[in-house]
Design a protein around this motif. Structure first.
Motif, short mmCIF file in Angstrom:
data_model
loop_
_atom_site.label_atom_id
_atom_site.label_comp_id
_atom_site.label_asym_id
_atom_site.label_seq_id
_atom_site.Cartn_x
_atom_site.Cartn_y
_atom_site.Cartn_z
N PRO A 64 0.82 -1.21 0.00
CA PRO A 64 0.00 0.00 0.00
C PRO A 64 0.86 1.26 0.00
CG PRO A 64 -0.65 -1.49 1.77
CD PRO A 64 0.61 -2.02 1.19
N ILE A 65 0.45 2.24 -0.82
CA ILE A 65 1.19 3.49 -0.91
C ILE A 65 0.39 4.62 -0.29
CG2 ILE A 65 2.20 5.18 -2.49
CD1 ILE A 65 2.65 2.82 -4.46
N VAL A 66 -0.84 4.82 -0.75
CA VAL A 66 -1.67 5.92 -0.26
C VAL A 66 -3.14 5.58 -0.51
CG1 VAL A 66 -1.62 7.25 -2.41
CG2 VAL A 66 -1.85 8.46 -0.26
N VAL A 67 -4.01 6.24 0.23
CA VAL A 67 -5.45 6.08 0.05
C VAL A 67 -6.06 7.46 -0.13
CG1 VAL A 67 -6.03 6.16 2.51
CG2 VAL A 67 -7.50 4.91 0.96
N ALA A 68 -7.14 7.53 -0.92
CA ALA A 68 -7.82 8.79 -1.16
C ALA A 68 -9.31 8.54 -1.32
CB ALA A 68 -7.26 9.46 -2.41
N ASP A 69 -10.08 9.62 -1.24
CA ASP A 69 -11.53 9.47 -1.40
C ASP A 69 -11.96 9.60 -2.85
OD1 ASP A 69 -11.00 12.17 -1.54
OD2 ASP A 69 -12.66 12.76 -0.25
N THR A 70 -11.04 10.02 -3.74
CA THR A 70 -11.37 10.06 -5.17
C THR A 70 -10.27 9.40 -5.97
OG1 THR A 70 -10.30 12.19 -5.66
CG2 THR A 70 -12.61 12.27 -4.90
N ARG A 71 -10.67 8.82 -7.07
CA ARG A 71 -9.70 8.18 -7.97
C ARG A 71 -8.76 9.23 -8.57
NH1 ARG A 71 -8.61 6.41 -13.02
NH2 ARG A 71 -8.14 4.21 -13.29
N GLU A 72 -9.31 10.41 -8.87
CA GLU A 72 -8.52 11.49 -9.48
C GLU A 72 -7.38 11.92 -8.56
OE1 GLU A 72 -11.92 11.46 -9.28
OE2 GLU A 72 -12.23 10.93 -11.38
N ALA A 73 -7.65 12.03 -7.26
CA ALA A 73 -6.62 12.41 -6.30
C ALA A 73 -5.51 11.37 -6.26
CB ALA A 73 -7.22 12.60 -4.92
N LEU A 74 -5.89 10.12 -6.35
CA LEU A 74 -4.91 9.04 -6.35
C LEU A 74 -4.04 9.07 -7.59
CD1 LEU A 74 -5.81 6.98 -3.93
CD2 LEU A 74 -5.17 5.40 -5.67
N ILE A 75 -4.66 9.29 -8.75
CA ILE A 75 -3.92 9.34 -10.01
C ILE A 75 -2.92 10.50 -9.97
CG2 ILE A 75 -4.13 9.68 -12.51
CD1 ILE A 75 -5.19 6.97 -11.50
N GLU A 76 -3.34 11.64 -9.45
CA GLU A 76 -2.45 12.80 -9.35
C GLU A 76 -1.26 12.49 -8.43
OE1 GLU A 76 -0.64 16.18 -10.18
OE2 GLU A 76 -2.40 15.40 -11.22
N SER A 77 -1.53 11.85 -7.31
CA SER A 77 -0.46 11.47 -6.39
C SER A 77 0.53 10.53 -7.08
CB SER A 77 -1.04 10.81 -5.15
OG SER A 77 -0.03 10.42 -4.27
N ALA A 78 0.02 9.59 -7.84
CA ALA A 78 0.89 8.65 -8.57
C ALA A 78 1.76 9.40 -9.57
CB ALA A 78 0.06 7.59 -9.28
N ARG A 79 1.17 10.34 -10.30
CA ARG A 79 1.94 11.14 -11.27
C ARG A 79 3.07 11.90 -10.59
NH1 ARG A 79 -2.93 13.65 -13.87
NH2 ARG A 79 -3.78 11.85 -14.91
N GLU A 80 2.77 12.48 -9.44
CA GLU A 80 3.78 13.23 -8.69
C GLU A 80 4.96 12.34 -8.30
OE1 GLU A 80 1.78 15.05 -5.40
OE2 GLU A 80 0.61 16.37 -6.71
N HIS A 81 4.69 11.06 -8.12
CA HIS A 81 5.75 10.11 -7.76
C HIS A 81 6.27 9.33 -8.97
CE1 HIS A 81 3.85 10.92 -3.84
NE2 HIS A 81 5.09 10.81 -3.42
N GLU A 82 5.91 9.81 -10.17
CA GLU A 82 6.35 9.22 -11.44
C GLU A 82 6.00 7.74 -11.56
OE1 GLU A 82 10.47 10.22 -11.94
OE2 GLU A 82 10.05 12.36 -11.95
N LEU A 83 4.77 7.40 -11.13
CA LEU A 83 4.27 6.05 -11.25
C LEU A 83 3.21 5.99 -12.34
CD1 LEU A 83 3.74 5.27 -7.46
CD2 LEU A 83 5.50 4.27 -8.93
N VAL A 84 3.23 4.94 -13.11
CA VAL A 84 2.18 4.68 -14.10
C VAL A 84 1.11 3.89 -13.37
CG1 VAL A 84 1.62 3.48 -16.24
CG2 VAL A 84 3.82 4.66 -16.00
N THR A 85 -0.15 4.28 -13.54
CA THR A 85 -1.22 3.58 -12.83
C THR A 85 -2.01 2.67 -13.75
OG1 THR A 85 -2.71 5.44 -13.17
CG2 THR A 85 -1.51 5.39 -11.10
N VAL A 86 -2.48 1.59 -13.18
CA VAL A 86 -3.40 0.68 -13.85
C VAL A 86 -4.53 0.42 -12.88
CG1 VAL A 86 -1.64 -0.41 -15.30
CG2 VAL A 86 -2.12 -1.37 -13.07
N SER A 87 -5.71 0.09 -13.40
CA SER A 87 -6.85 -0.18 -12.54
C SER A 87 -7.00 -1.66 -12.29
CB SER A 87 -8.13 0.36 -13.19
OG SER A 87 -8.12 1.75 -13.20
N LEU A 88 -7.44 -1.99 -11.11
CA LEU A 88 -7.70 -3.37 -10.72
C LEU A 88 -9.21 -3.53 -10.64
CD1 LEU A 88 -6.53 -6.05 -9.69
CD2 LEU A 88 -6.72 -5.11 -7.40
N HIS A 89 -9.74 -4.50 -11.34
CA HIS A 89 -11.19 -4.72 -11.36
C HIS A 89 -11.55 -5.97 -10.60
CE1 HIS A 89 -11.85 -1.55 -14.27
NE2 HIS A 89 -10.77 -1.98 -14.87
#
Length: 89
Positions: A64-89
């Protein structure tokens, strides 16, 4: 991972450790979670009322890295840490 180049040869799947190492430090995944499951991933998190929809960002290895109440906030946090994100379904 496919061993060999023929469709008739056996396939040897990646081990969980090999699979996690592929994206280590580069790829993270977004996992929707409910507030009642938050402490299983983030033991230090405060108790929240049950039923809230949250989003967790986890490393390729499941850490686990971080938790947020919106997906958008999480994606932004990932970008700031130079991580590429993928969704888990």
């Amino acid at each position: 991972m496919v061993r060999g180049n023929s469709g008739n040869e056996a396939r040897n799947p990646l081990t969980p450790a090999e699979f996690a190492a592929i994206g280590d430090g580069h790829i993270a995944y977004v996992k929707p979670i409910l507030s009642q499951d938050l402490n299983a991933l983030f033991p230090e998190a405060p108790e929240l009322e049950p039923g809230l929809e949250l989003f967790a960002l986890l490393g390729a290895d499941g850490v686990p890295i971080v938790v947020a109440d919106t997906r958008e906030a999480l994606i932004e946090s990932a970008r700031e840490h130079e991580l590429v994100t993928v969704s888990l379904h």
